[in-house]
Design a protein around this motif. Structure first.
Motif, mmCIF file in Angstrom:
data_model
loop_
_atom_site.group_PDB
_atom_site.id
_atom_site.type_symbol
_atom_site.label_atom_id
_atom_site.label_comp_id
_atom_site.label_asym_id
_atom_site.label_seq_id
_atom_site.Cartn_x
_atom_site.Cartn_y
_atom_site.Cartn_z
ATOM 1 N N ALA A 28 0.767 -1.246 -0.099
ATOM 2 C CA ALA A 28 0.040 -0.037 0.008
ATOM 3 C C ALA A 28 0.791 1.138 -0.123
ATOM 4 N N LEU A 29 1.967 1.227 0.813
ATOM 5 C CA LEU A 29 3.015 2.363 0.700
ATOM 6 C C LEU A 29 3.554 2.714 -0.505
ATOM 7 N N ILE A 30 3.980 1.488 -1.258
ATOM 8 C CA ILE A 30 4.556 1.412 -2.493
ATOM 9 C C ILE A 30 3.641 2.091 -3.441
ATOM 10 N N ALA A 31 2.369 1.704 -3.386
ATOM 11 C CA ALA A 31 1.598 2.100 -4.417
ATOM 12 C C ALA A 31 0.985 3.485 -4.245
ATOM 13 N N GLY A 33 3.075 5.936 -3.022
ATOM 14 C CA GLY A 33 4.237 6.709 -3.523
ATOM 15 C C GLY A 33 4.060 6.856 -5.044
ATOM 16 N N ILE A 34 3.876 5.827 -5.522
ATOM 17 C CA ILE A 34 3.763 5.802 -7.297
ATOM 18 C C ILE A 34 2.688 6.650 -7.678
ATOM 19 N N SER A 35 1.396 6.599 -6.767
ATOM 20 C CA SER A 35 0.487 7.720 -7.158
ATOM 21 C C SER A 35 0.842 8.934 -6.962
ATOM 22 N N VAL A 36 1.404 9.177 -5.892
ATOM 23 C CA VAL A 36 1.969 10.699 -5.706
ATOM 24 C C VAL A 36 2.817 10.983 -6.738
ATOM 25 N N ALA A 37 3.904 10.370 -7.149
ATOM 26 C CA ALA A 37 4.690 10.575 -8.115
ATOM 27 C C ALA A 37 4.175 10.957 -9.539
ATOM 28 N N ILE A 38 3.185 10.270 -9.917
ATOM 29 C CA ILE A 38 2.297 10.350 -11.015
ATOM 30 C C ILE A 38 1.627 11.650 -11.009
ATOM 31 N N ILE A 39 1.024 12.170 -9.834
ATOM 32 C CA ILE A 39 0.118 13.143 -9.835
ATOM 33 C C ILE A 39 1.043 14.286 -9.884
ATOM 34 N N VAL A 40 2.362 14.231 -9.150
ATOM 35 C CA VAL A 40 3.175 15.427 -8.850
ATOM 36 C C VAL A 40 3.720 15.711 -10.651
ATOM 37 N N GLY A 41 3.749 14.517 -11.461
ATOM 38 C CA GLY A 41 4.533 14.690 -12.703
ATOM 39 C C GLY A 41 3.491 15.374 -13.622
ATOM 40 N N PHE A 42 2.305 14.957 -13.538
ATOM 41 C CA PHE A 42 1.113 15.436 -14.464
ATOM 42 C C PHE A 42 0.912 16.799 -14.039
ATOM 43 N N THR A 43 0.931 17.060 -12.786
ATOM 44 C CA THR A 43 0.641 18.517 -12.381
ATOM 45 C C THR A 43 1.803 19.352 -12.924
ATOM 46 N N HIS A 44 3.083 19.046 -12.891
ATOM 47 C CA HIS A 44 4.000 19.706 -13.436
ATOM 48 C C HIS A 44 4.098 19.854 -15.056
ATOM 49 N N MET A 45 3.680 18.876 -15.472
ATOM 50 C CA MET A 45 3.757 19.030 -16.787
ATOM 51 C C MET A 45 2.451 19.400 -17.732
ATOM 52 N N GLY A 46 1.439 19.529 -16.906
ATOM 53 C CA GLY A 46 0.267 20.015 -17.354
ATOM 54 C C GLY A 46 0.017 21.227 -18.155
ATOM 55 N N SER A 47 0.861 22.310 -17.787
ATOM 56 C CA SER A 47 0.681 23.319 -18.724
ATOM 57 C C SER A 47 1.416 23.316 -19.856
ATOM 58 N N SER A 48 2.550 22.442 -19.953
ATOM 59 C CA SER A 48 3.549 22.440 -21.146
ATOM 60 C C SER A 48 2.626 21.628 -21.983
ATOM 61 N N VAL A 49 1.699 20.566 -21.650
ATOM 62 C CA VAL A 49 1.058 19.641 -22.493
ATOM 63 C C VAL A 49 -0.038 20.476 -22.961
ATOM 64 N N LYS A 50 -0.712 21.176 -22.125
ATOM 65 C CA LYS A 50 -1.918 21.849 -22.728
ATOM 66 C C LYS A 50 -1.297 23.073 -23.744
#
Length: 65
Positions: A28-31, A33-50
């Motif tokens: 559960a902790l690994i999942a 951590g992976i979810s948080v990393a994905i959310i942070v990555g998409f949040t930072h890339m969101g404006s450039s992808v848009k």
């Protein structure tokens, strides 16, 4: 009374040695951590992808008209 005490001690000892719950918690902790990393990555890339997709959409609209 001693029989009840011995059974209780056996149950508590078995519970203390059981590690199956620890494995579930680790997964559960690994999942998480992976979810948080994905959310942070998409949040930072969101404006450039848009911006990228808006540029592509503008070129498609310009080509059509």
């Amino acid at each position: 009374m001693t029989s009840f005490r011995l059974k209780t001690e056996d149950v508590l000892r078995a519970f203390a040695c059981d590690e199956s719950g620890a494995t579930a918690i680790e997964y559960a902790l690994i999942a998480t951590g992976i979810s948080v990393a994905i959310i942070v990555g998409f949040t930072h890339m969101g404006s450039s992808v848009k911006t990228l997709f808006n540029g592509i959409a503008a070129k498609v609209v310009a080509a059509i008209t």
